[in-house]
Design an enzyme around this catalytic site. Structure first.
Site, PDB file in Angstrom:
ATOM      1  N   CYS A 140       0.887  -1.337   0.075  1.00  0.00           N
ATOM      2  CA  CYS A 140      -0.051  -0.057   0.011  1.00  0.00           C
ATOM      3  C   CYS A 140       0.827   1.123   0.063  1.00  0.00           C
ATOM      4  O   CYS A 140       2.096   1.345   0.109  1.00  0.00           O
ATOM      5  CB  CYS A 140      -0.909   0.119   1.282  1.00  0.00           C
ATOM      6  SG  CYS A 140      -1.832  -1.509   1.513  1.00  0.00           S
TER       7      CYS A 140
ATOM      8  N   CYS B 100      -2.768   4.862   2.942  1.00  0.00           N
ATOM      9  CA  CYS B 100      -3.863   3.958   2.679  1.00  0.00           C
ATOM     10  C   CYS B 100      -5.069   3.876   3.542  1.00  0.00           C
ATOM     11  O   CYS B 100      -5.070   4.201   4.945  1.00  0.00           O
ATOM     12  CB  CYS B 100      -3.300   2.379   2.603  1.00  0.00           C
ATOM     13  SG  CYS B 100      -4.829   1.203   2.279  1.00  0.00           S
TER      14      CYS B 100
ATOM     15  N   CYS C  76      -2.665  -2.909  -3.620  1.00  0.00           N
ATOM     16  CA  CYS C  76      -3.699  -2.894  -2.905  1.00  0.00           C
ATOM     17  C   CYS C  76      -4.848  -2.274  -3.700  1.00  0.00           C
ATOM     18  O   CYS C  76      -4.726  -1.242  -4.443  1.00  0.00           O
ATOM     19  CB  CYS C  76      -3.561  -1.693  -1.485  1.00  0.00           C
ATOM     20  SG  CYS C  76      -5.056  -1.400  -0.684  1.00  0.00           S
TER      21      CYS C  76
ATOM     22  N   ASP D 132      18.944  37.994 -12.687  1.00  0.00           N
ATOM     23  CA  ASP D 132      17.544  38.253 -13.286  1.00  0.00           C
ATOM     24  C   ASP D 132      16.897  39.635 -12.879  1.00  0.00           C
ATOM     25  O   ASP D 132      16.891  39.694 -11.689  1.00  0.00           O
ATOM     26  CB  ASP D 132      16.712  36.777 -13.057  1.00  0.00           C
ATOM     27  CG  ASP D 132      15.350  37.336 -13.670  1.00  0.00           C
ATOM     28  OD1 ASP D 132      14.956  37.018 -14.911  1.00  0.00           O
ATOM     29  OD2 ASP D 132      14.381  37.655 -12.806  1.00  0.00           O
TER      30      ASP D 132
END
Length: 511
Positions: free
Chosen positions: A60, A64, A91, A461
């Site tokens: 799982c 779950c 599962c 930038d």
């Protein structure tokens, strides 16, 4: 965002090529942490590890919804393939094969992460394990040993697990005959297809189909749900893609970002729209064998396998960034489905506005792109080989940028520059920096959005510097590099939060 001409040297802000998550790498080897995650049903750990239950022989995801098993009956695996190889089946309740991928494979730069990105991109199915090894520069035995040591499964088992997931998607979302599903999912025979589906899901392909969700209501279109780790802030993610969309290749239509994809066996058109707990994906493929590859590329473009909690927790340690993170947590780094395409677009966007960059890109698409038939989209973005024969008159830009464009196209077409999903990030940076017209801004933007380096940083930038100044941070490139050391290894995400302070279309969903 336009680059500032003043920037530090590349070595000032490039990180070492191998770096791993400081929080959760190899979490499956810490049973106590895994048990706590399972008992609390912590969805953040989905994809980081898988829980196998000795008494039921199922595996799982940590979240779950079924009641957690006794601790002594839990075993933990780093991959679904490892759990499958150990004899556990998926599962039926939590569908562990559909959980978000591990952030490690997109955020690490070592050979195992490169291998996982290449496997997700279908290299083993197309070229076999020898082809994977050749791309990595290792022997087959070395690649198998590395993957077994870290993931508990070799490349064939990992590719098999991916084929099983693709088969389940096709079984549940189409009415295709099983023989066509087997071929499209990459199985060599119907027998191998049947055996794998039974082994992984404990159901025959026919039984899986009886449990399917509704089939897509448009013939030839697959409707899928792309999971992610919460939170996710869609504003800059989809806003950036929509605002920079290249005419004919991309568009924003009816609340979805749409674009064309060039894939190994054909092309596709995908529509992606953000939902509260998933990204809705409508995918029209010319060849169903490209399904898993198209999904992997879309996930990378949307950065859906990121761990936003780990990222935001680190950035919140900076008092100036904390309010930005708290306001809109879960920002992702917009990526690309084609690194070569993005590199070309990065050159076209040097020192010009977003609108001008779109215009330049639209011209080369109309001149050299591959035409397709679709409502609103007309072309596939041209390949480097297509661009080699492009008429220079189409490039209405300064001569220096034309030289950079030509150098990049030739380097990509010849293989002198490798920007593929399995590329070595440090080597790619060096190769790009050696090209005429390529400075730190262009190289780092490509590293951030095409290579997927989460620590790529562009201190020169203009948008980053303006945001830093407004927040009271130092705004010179050298001082920003020093300030940003505390943001590592997530500086690319810090850039997204800084850019978000500006009033620009890239920061908001289109109306």
């Amino acid at each position: 965002m336009r680059p500032d001409r003043a920037a530090p040297s590349m070595s000032d802000f490039c990180r070492p090529p191998a770096r791993r998550s400081p929080m959760l790498d190899h979490v499956h080897e810490d049973p106590e942490r895994c048990v706590r995650a399972v008992q609390s049903k912590d969805a953040r750990f989905d994809g980081w590890f898988f829980t196998a239950v000795l008494t039921t022989r199922i595996y799982c995801r940590p979240s779950c919804p079924v009641a957690p098993p006794k601790v002594e009956n839990m075993r933990f695996y780093p991959s679904a393939a490892a759990a499958q190889q150990a004899g556990f089946r998926a599962c039926k309740r939590c569908r562990p094969d559909a959980s978000p991928g591990s952030p490690l494979w997109n955020h690490r730069a070592d050979s195992v992460a490169q291998a996982m990105r290449l496997i997700a991109d279908g290299v083993v199915d197309r070229e076999g394990v020898p082809g994977l090894a050749a791309r990595l520069g290792y022997s087959v035995r070395q690649v198998e040993r590395q993957l077994l040591a870290e993931l508990g499964a070799g490349p064939l088992a990992l590719a098999r697990a991916q084929r099983a997931q693709t088969a389940r998607l096709l079984i549940e979302t189409t009415a295709l005959p099983m023989a066509e599903v087997a071929l499209a999912a990459g199985f060599a025979s119907i027998r191998a297809f049947n055996e794998t589906v039974r082994s992984v899901f404990a159901l025959s392909p026919t039984d899986l189909r009886t449990r399917r969700r509704a089939v897509a209501d448009t013939p030839g279109v697959l409707s899928l749900r792309l999971p992610f780790r919460a939170p996710l802030c869609p504003d800059n993610l989809f806003g950036h893609l929509a605002a920079t969309a290249v005419p004919g290749v991309e568009e924003w239509r009816d609340g979805a970002y749409r674009r064309t994809l060039r894939l190994p066996h054909g092309h596709a058109v995908v529509a992606l729209s953000p939902q509260p707990d998933h990204v809705a994906c409508r995918l029209a493929l010319t060849d169903l064998r490209d399904l898993s590859i198209a999904i992997a590329r879309c996930r990378r473009m949307l950065d859906l396998d990121a761990d936003p909690v780990a990222v935001d927790d680190r950035l919140r340690t900076d008092p100036d960034l904390r309010p930005l993170v708290d306001k809109d947590p879960g920002r992702r780094v917009p990526g690309t489905v084609d690194a070569a395409e993005f590199a070309v677009r990065a050159v076209l966007g040097q020192q010009v506005s977003t609108a001008a960059a779109r215009t330049h890109a639209g011209r080369i698409v109309a001149a050299a792109g591959t035409p397709i038939a679709d409502v609103g989209l007309t072309h596939l973005f041209p390949t480097p080989d297509d661009l080699l024969s492009l008429d220079p008159a189409v490039l209405a830009m300064p001569n220096a940028r034309k030289v950079a464009f030509r150098a990049l196209v030739e380097a990509l077409a010849s293989g002198a520059v490798d920007l593929g999903v399995g590329a070595d990030w440090a080597k790619a940076r060096a190769e790009l920096l050696a090209l005429p017209g390529f400075g730190p801004w262009t190289v780092e933007v490509i590293a951030m959005r095409a290579l997927g380096d989460p620590d790529a940083f562009i201190p020169g930038d203009l948008g980053v510097r303006v945001a830093a100044r407004a927040l009271g941070m130092p705004d010179t490139p050298g001082a920003l590099v020093a300030r940003a050391q505390a943001w590592r290894p997530w500086r690319a995400y810090a850039v997204q939060y800084l850019w978000a302070t500006g009033d620009h279309a890239v920061n908001r969903l289109p109306a």
